[in-house]
Scaffold this motif. Structure first.
Motif, PDB file in Angstrom:
ATOM      1  N   PHE A 175      57.695  18.188  -2.521  1.00 38.60           N
ATOM      2  CA  PHE A 175      59.182  18.119  -0.831  1.00 38.60           C
ATOM      3  C   PHE A 175      57.987  17.792   0.149  1.00 38.60           C
ATOM      4  N   ILE A 176      59.049  17.076   0.319  1.00 29.91           N
ATOM      5  CA  ILE A 176      58.148  15.839   1.903  1.00 29.91           C
ATOM      6  C   ILE A 176      59.103  16.042   3.477  1.00 29.91           C
ATOM      7  N   ARG A 177      58.963  16.067   3.972  1.00 31.00           N
ATOM      8  CA  ARG A 177      59.266  16.276   5.194  1.00 31.00           C
ATOM      9  C   ARG A 177      58.577  16.327   6.438  1.00 31.00           C
ATOM     10  N   GLU A 178      58.946  15.078   7.565  1.00 26.49           N
ATOM     11  CA  GLU A 178      58.333  15.391   8.578  1.00 26.49           C
ATOM     12  C   GLU A 178      58.443  16.296   9.110  1.00 26.49           C
ATOM     13  N   SER A 179      56.774  16.546   9.587  1.00 26.51           N
ATOM     14  CA  SER A 179      57.283  17.934  10.923  1.00 26.51           C
ATOM     15  C   SER A 179      57.789  17.553  12.009  1.00 26.51           C
ATOM     16  N   SER A 180      58.407  16.567  12.987  1.00 22.97           N
ATOM     17  CA  SER A 180      59.258  16.379  13.677  1.00 22.97           C
ATOM     18  C   SER A 180      60.412  15.927  13.791  1.00 22.97           C
ATOM     19  N   ARG A 181      60.745  16.135  12.932  1.00 20.30           N
ATOM     20  CA  ARG A 181      62.303  15.790  11.961  1.00 20.30           C
ATOM     21  C   ARG A 181      62.446  16.495  11.106  1.00 20.30           C
ATOM     22  N   SER A 182      64.279  16.519  11.603  1.00 18.11           N
ATOM     23  CA  SER A 182      64.648  17.737  10.134  1.00 18.11           C
ATOM     24  C   SER A 182      65.181  16.938   9.575  1.00 18.11           C
ATOM     25  N   LEU A 183      65.145  15.435   9.046  1.00 17.79           N
ATOM     26  CA  LEU A 183      65.200  14.730   7.964  1.00 17.79           C
ATOM     27  C   LEU A 183      64.739  13.632   8.368  1.00 17.79           C
ATOM     28  N   PRO A 184      64.565  12.694   7.661  1.00 12.06           N
ATOM     29  CA  PRO A 184      64.761  12.912   5.930  1.00 12.06           C
ATOM     30  C   PRO A 184      63.792  13.744   5.254  1.00 12.06           C
ATOM     31  N   ILE A 185      64.713  14.579   4.308  1.00 12.65           N
ATOM     32  CA  ILE A 185      64.084  15.533   3.328  1.00 12.65           C
ATOM     33  C   ILE A 185      63.858  14.683   2.007  1.00 12.65           C
ATOM     34  N   VAL A 186      62.761  14.782   1.730  1.00 14.11           N
ATOM     35  CA  VAL A 186      62.710  14.344   0.195  1.00 14.11           C
ATOM     36  C   VAL A 186      62.188  15.255  -0.707  1.00 14.11           C
ATOM     37  N   LEU A 187      62.562  15.358  -1.615  1.00 16.11           N
ATOM     38  CA  LEU A 187      62.699  16.352  -2.993  1.00 16.11           C
ATOM     39  C   LEU A 187      62.311  15.444  -4.496  1.00 16.11           C
ATOM     40  N   SER A 188      61.183  15.713  -4.939  1.00 14.17           N
ATOM     41  CA  SER A 188      61.079  15.620  -6.023  1.00 14.17           C
ATOM     42  C   SER A 188      60.106  15.781  -7.206  1.00 14.17           C
ATOM     43  N   LEU A 189      61.448  15.853  -8.857  1.00 13.71           N
ATOM     44  CA  LEU A 189      60.432  16.833  -9.241  1.00 13.71           C
ATOM     45  C   LEU A 189      60.426  15.964 -10.421  1.00 13.71           C
ATOM     46  N   SER A 190      59.982  16.467 -11.766  1.00 12.47           N
ATOM     47  CA  SER A 190      59.066  15.510 -13.117  1.00 12.47           C
ATOM     48  C   SER A 190      58.693  16.373 -14.178  1.00 12.47           C
ATOM     49  N   ASP A 191      59.405  16.061 -15.259  1.00  9.68           N
ATOM     50  CA  ASP A 191      58.942  16.598 -16.706  1.00  9.68           C
ATOM     51  C   ASP A 191      58.369  16.101 -17.144  1.00  9.68           C
ATOM     52  N   GLY A 192      57.002  16.285 -17.696  1.00  8.85           N
ATOM     53  CA  GLY A 192      56.100  15.675 -19.148  1.00  8.85           C
ATOM     54  C   GLY A 192      56.742  15.722 -20.517  1.00  8.85           C
ATOM     55  N   HIS A 193      56.883  15.019 -21.316  1.00  7.88           N
ATOM     56  CA  HIS A 193      57.329  14.776 -22.365  1.00  7.88           C
ATOM     57  C   HIS A 193      56.491  16.539 -23.390  1.00  7.88           C
ATOM     58  N   GLY A 194      55.798  16.844 -23.052  1.00  5.48           N
ATOM     59  CA  GLY A 194      54.838  18.098 -23.842  1.00  5.48           C
ATOM     60  C   GLY A 194      54.716  17.220 -25.454  1.00  5.48           C
ATOM     61  N   SER A 195      54.893  16.485 -25.858  1.00 11.65           N
ATOM     62  CA  SER A 195      55.060  15.520 -27.141  1.00 11.65           C
ATOM     63  C   SER A 195      53.521  15.948 -27.160  1.00 11.65           C
ATOM     64  N   PRO A 196      53.047  16.036 -28.458  1.00 18.49           N
ATOM     65  CA  PRO A 196      51.550  14.978 -28.910  1.00 18.49           C
ATOM     66  C   PRO A 196      50.745  13.869 -28.168  1.00 18.49           C
TER      67      PRO A 196
END
Length: 192
Positions: A12-33
């Motif tokens: 989650f990133i956001r510049e401390s001096s501004r309320s926006l923009p907000i960027v949220l990133s999620l990632s899921d690894g595959h879990g297979s061998p």
């Protein structure tokens, strides 16, 4: 329970001096061998996508033209995959695959799996990604792979802003590790 590292990442990133923009990133690894370094692949995915969208918004600070942003879909898709692959290549240069990793892979799968990873080293880092950047005038969505991004209105209405990808069935998913991944990225700009 499976004795493997957590392969999910969030940033989650956001510049401390501004309320926006907000960027949220999620990632899921595959879990297979075959994806035995997905924990790293998911960490690279959240960093590369979140910072890419952050830079993209920062360059336009306060000057948003939705048509121009829409026209940058190909650039953002290609740039995200390029940056993720560069991070994987740097990691492999710093820490090449070990014989022990390949022995574990063959034990959990077979020699064919090892050959697949040797032919496409990105496979070991396989991950999906979902990133949302919220600005005052729009929301920018970027996704590759399965998972659902949901918008919930103040009235409790639930909407999926991105169209479904019909190729995502059961355990089948598009991924950053596959050739042509930039073509599998779904990107949408929603005016607020």
């Amino acid at each position: 329970r499976a004795g493997i590292p957590n392969q999910d990442s969030i940033l989650f990133i956001r510049e401390s001096s501004r309320s926006l923009p907000i960027v949220l990133s999620l990632s899921d690894g595959h879990g297979s061998p075959k994806c035995f370094r997905s924990n790293r692949g998911s960490r690279f995915a959240v960093k590369k996508s979140a910072y890419l969208l952050g830079e993209f918004l920062d360059e336009r600070r306060g000057k948003f033209d939705l048509a121009e942003i829409e026209s940058q879909k190909d650039y953002l898709s290609k740039e995200f995959v390029k940056r993720w692959r560069e991070a994987v290549e740097a990691d492999l240069k710093k820490e090449p695959f070990t014989e022990k990793e390949f022995e574990n892979l063959e034990k959990k799968s077979d020699a064919k799996a090892r050959k697949l990873v040797e032919e496409n080293p990105f496979l070991a880092y396989g991950a999906t990604s979902m990133t949302v950047a919220v600005e005052e005038e729009f929301i920018l969505y970027l996704q590759i792979g399965d998972g659902s991004i949901l918008n919930i209105s103040p009235a409790g209405e639930v909407v999926k802003p991105l169209a479904e990808d019909p190729r995502l069935l059961a355990n089948e998913t598009t991924s950053l590790c596959l050739p042509g991944a930039e073509k599998d990225i779904r990107l949408f700009v929603q005016k607020i």
